[in-house]
Design a protein around this motif. Structure first.
Motif, PDB file in Angstrom:
ATOM      1  N   UNK A   5       0.839  -1.200   0.000  1.00 53.83           N
ATOM      2  CA  UNK A   5       0.000   0.000   0.000  1.00 53.83           C
ATOM      3  C   UNK A   5       0.874   1.250   0.000  1.00 53.83           C
ATOM      4  N   UNK A   6       1.958   1.234   0.768  1.00 51.37           N
ATOM      5  CA  UNK A   6       2.889   2.361   0.767  1.00 51.37           C
ATOM      6  C   UNK A   6       3.493   2.553  -0.617  1.00 51.37           C
ATOM      7  N   UNK A   7       3.833   1.465  -1.268  1.00 50.23           N
ATOM      8  CA  UNK A   7       4.371   1.544  -2.626  1.00 50.23           C
ATOM      9  C   UNK A   7       3.390   2.171  -3.593  1.00 50.23           C
ATOM     10  N   UNK A   8       2.110   1.836  -3.450  1.00 50.07           N
ATOM     11  CA  UNK A   8       1.089   2.429  -4.315  1.00 50.07           C
ATOM     12  C   UNK A   8       0.985   3.925  -4.057  1.00 50.07           C
ATOM     13  N   UNK A   9       1.012   4.327  -2.796  1.00 50.12           N
ATOM     14  CA  UNK A   9       0.890   5.741  -2.460  1.00 50.12           C
ATOM     15  C   UNK A   9       2.130   6.545  -2.848  1.00 50.12           C
ATOM     16  N   UNK A  10       3.232   5.894  -3.065  1.00 46.00           N
ATOM     17  CA  UNK A  10       4.423   6.595  -3.548  1.00 46.00           C
ATOM     18  C   UNK A  10       4.450   6.583  -5.076  1.00 46.00           C
ATOM     19  N   UNK A  11       4.064   5.466  -5.670  1.00 45.79           N
ATOM     20  CA  UNK A  11       4.166   5.306  -7.117  1.00 45.79           C
ATOM     21  C   UNK A  11       3.156   6.149  -7.882  1.00 45.79           C
ATOM     22  N   UNK A  45       1.434   9.031  -7.189  1.00 49.54           N
ATOM     23  CA  UNK A  45       1.749  10.465  -7.331  1.00 49.54           C
ATOM     24  C   UNK A  45       3.010  10.724  -8.153  1.00 49.54           C
ATOM     25  N   UNK A  46       3.981   9.820  -8.072  1.00 50.46           N
ATOM     26  CA  UNK A  46       5.193   9.983  -8.864  1.00 50.46           C
ATOM     27  C   UNK A  46       4.882   9.905 -10.352  1.00 50.46           C
ATOM     28  N   UNK A  47       4.087   8.929 -10.752  1.00 47.36           N
ATOM     29  CA  UNK A  47       3.731   8.789 -12.165  1.00 47.36           C
ATOM     30  C   UNK A  47       2.906   9.977 -12.634  1.00 47.36           C
ATOM     31  N   UNK A  48       1.952  10.406 -11.815  1.00 49.64           N
ATOM     32  CA  UNK A  48       1.129  11.566 -12.188  1.00 49.64           C
ATOM     33  C   UNK A  48       1.997  12.808 -12.327  1.00 49.64           C
ATOM     34  N   UNK A  49       2.908  13.023 -11.397  1.00 49.48           N
ATOM     35  CA  UNK A  49       3.783  14.200 -11.469  1.00 49.48           C
ATOM     36  C   UNK A  49       4.681  14.145 -12.698  1.00 49.48           C
TER      37      UNK A  49
END
Length: 115
Positions: free
Chosen positions: A93-99, A101-105
């Motif tokens: 879940x932490x990986x999803x919450x980091x990944x 926003x990174x992809x969107x940015x």
């Protein structure tokens, strides 16, 4: 003398009857999920190859199928539905919450999505 014992089959399984039944149920579930995953993959290929899905809905349709496949694989083949997987779940879940926003940015910075 010890090598003679290694070539003989076990006389009795170490598993109880309840454990054997549970294992057979799990194997059946995994086979059903495997067939379902194959069906979803074929559905995605067939939908795009036959132009059954409109062009503007093809990418969201495939992404929906991919998310369904992801959750089925996590639950049944990565055993996330079982107990004692709390830390693995937290890390995923932490990986999803980091990944995400990174992809969107990155998409916004590169200019793929223009808002």
């Amino acid at each position: 003398m010890a090598d003679d014992q290694l070539s003989k089959p076990f006389e009795k399984s170490a598993m109880t009857e309840a454990e054997k039944r549970d294992m057979k149920k799990d194997i059946k579930k995994q086979m059903v999920v495997f067939v379902l995953l194959l069906f979803l993959t074929v559905l995605a290929f067939a939908a795009v190859a036959s132009d059954a899905v409109p062009n503007n809905f093809a990418v969201p349709f495939i992404l929906i199928l991919a998310v369904v496949q992801l959750f089925l694989q996590l639950l049944f083949f990565m055993h996330m539905k079982d107990k004692d997987h709390a830390w693995a779940t937290v890390f995923m879940i932490t990986g999803v919450f980091v990944t995400v926003p990174t992809i969107v940015a990155l998409m916004l910075l590169i200019g793929v999505v223009k808002y």
